[in-house]
Design a protein around this motif. Sequence first.
Motif, PDB file in Angstrom:
ATOM      1  N   ASP A 153      21.466  15.188  44.061  1.00 10.46           N
ATOM      2  CA  ASP A 153      20.318  14.218  44.787  1.00 10.46           C
ATOM      3  C   ASP A 153      21.072  15.161  46.336  1.00 10.46           C
ATOM      4  O   ASP A 153      21.556  14.645  47.324  1.00 10.46           O
ATOM      5  N   ARG A 154      19.460  15.764  47.186  1.00 10.73           N
ATOM      6  CA  ARG A 154      19.923  16.782  48.562  1.00 10.73           C
ATOM      7  C   ARG A 154      18.658  16.097  49.081  1.00 10.73           C
ATOM      8  O   ARG A 154      17.490  16.615  48.766  1.00 10.73           O
ATOM      9  N   VAL A 155      19.425  15.906  50.239  1.00 10.13           N
ATOM     10  CA  VAL A 155      18.153  16.094  51.235  1.00 10.13           C
ATOM     11  C   VAL A 155      18.624  16.686  52.341  1.00 10.13           C
ATOM     12  O   VAL A 155      19.430  17.110  53.085  1.00 10.13           O
ATOM     13  N   GLU A 156      16.945  17.876  52.672  1.00 12.39           N
ATOM     14  CA  GLU A 156      17.167  19.199  54.206  1.00 12.39           C
ATOM     15  C   GLU A 156      16.931  18.149  54.944  1.00 12.39           C
ATOM     16  O   GLU A 156      16.073  17.753  55.503  1.00 12.39           O
ATOM     17  N   GLY A 157      17.974  18.699  56.100  1.00 15.01           N
ATOM     18  CA  GLY A 157      16.917  18.053  57.619  1.00 15.01           C
ATOM     19  C   GLY A 157      18.179  18.709  58.077  1.00 15.01           C
ATOM     20  O   GLY A 157      18.803  19.638  58.491  1.00 15.01           O
ATOM     21  N   ILE A 158      17.062  17.892  59.473  1.00 14.39           N
ATOM     22  CA  ILE A 158      17.865  18.158  61.350  1.00 14.39           C
ATOM     23  C   ILE A 158      17.999  17.360  61.559  1.00 14.39           C
ATOM     24  O   ILE A 158      18.412  16.235  61.297  1.00 14.39           O
ATOM     25  N   TYR A 159      18.604  17.854  62.555  1.00 12.68           N
ATOM     26  CA  TYR A 159      19.961  17.266  63.306  1.00 12.68           C
ATOM     27  C   TYR A 159      20.010  16.891  65.211  1.00 12.68           C
ATOM     28  O   TYR A 159      20.008  18.320  65.808  1.00 12.68           O
ATOM     29  N   LYS A 160      19.732  16.114  65.851  1.00 14.89           N
ATOM     30  CA  LYS A 160      20.327  16.561  67.462  1.00 14.89           C
ATOM     31  C   LYS A 160      21.296  14.892  67.833  1.00 14.89           C
ATOM     32  O   LYS A 160      21.317  14.202  66.989  1.00 14.89           O
ATOM     33  N   PHE A 161      22.321  15.387  68.907  1.00 20.35           N
ATOM     34  CA  PHE A 161      22.572  14.832  69.850  1.00 20.35           C
ATOM     35  C   PHE A 161      22.033  14.046  71.009  1.00 20.35           C
ATOM     36  O   PHE A 161      21.444  15.368  71.291  1.00 20.35           O
ATOM     37  N   THR A 162      21.644  12.985  71.484  1.00 22.16           N
ATOM     38  CA  THR A 162      21.585  13.145  73.246  1.00 22.16           C
ATOM     39  C   THR A 162      22.556  11.800  73.455  1.00 22.16           C
ATOM     40  O   THR A 162      23.055  11.066  73.092  1.00 22.16           O
ATOM     41  N   GLY A 163      23.376  12.833  74.606  1.00 24.22           N
ATOM     42  CA  GLY A 163      24.482  12.608  74.746  1.00 24.22           C
ATOM     43  C   GLY A 163      25.572  12.175  73.602  1.00 24.22           C
ATOM     44  O   GLY A 163      25.686  13.142  72.513  1.00 24.22           O
ATOM     45  N   ASP A 164      26.619  11.251  73.866  1.00 26.37           N
ATOM     46  CA  ASP A 164      27.347  11.272  72.440  1.00 26.37           C
ATOM     47  C   ASP A 164      26.965   9.619  71.924  1.00 26.37           C
ATOM     48  O   ASP A 164      27.693   9.950  70.432  1.00 26.37           O
TER      49      ASP A 164
END
Length: 142
Positions: free
Chosen positions: A96-107
């Motif tokens: 099963d696949r989840v397609e997503g987006i991500y971002k880092f705020t700082g480390d």
Amino acid sequence: MRVLALTALTIALAFAPVRAADDATEKELKRFQGDWQMVEVTKDGETRKGDKLKDRVWSFKGDKLVPLYNKDDAATIKIDPSKKPATLDILDKNGDRVEGIYKFTGDDTLTICGRGDSKRPTEFAAKKESGAILFVLERVKK
């Protein structure tokens, strides 16, 4: 001899962008490494925070994601930091696949928004009936 050198140079230049993209992906993947505590989860416009999530820790090792509260549910991740926003696909052991987006705020803060219906989110939101889940995680300090 000049033809051979020109051919070698052409091949090297053709693969240079691929190598640069691979290097950028490897560098970005290193940012994921370690344990991450869920601090907020939003689904269908409803948000859970705090003590309700205290046992929800994800561990990233290489391209593997293991939820420490269910180690049998390990998954493989694939990222593409060149996309805007950066993309993250999670493939679990059942395929099963989840397609997503991500971002880092700082480390130390990682935000992931994903859907399991092959419709990648375009924003970091999980509004009512959107089908998206929004995770906010903080790096576990040792």
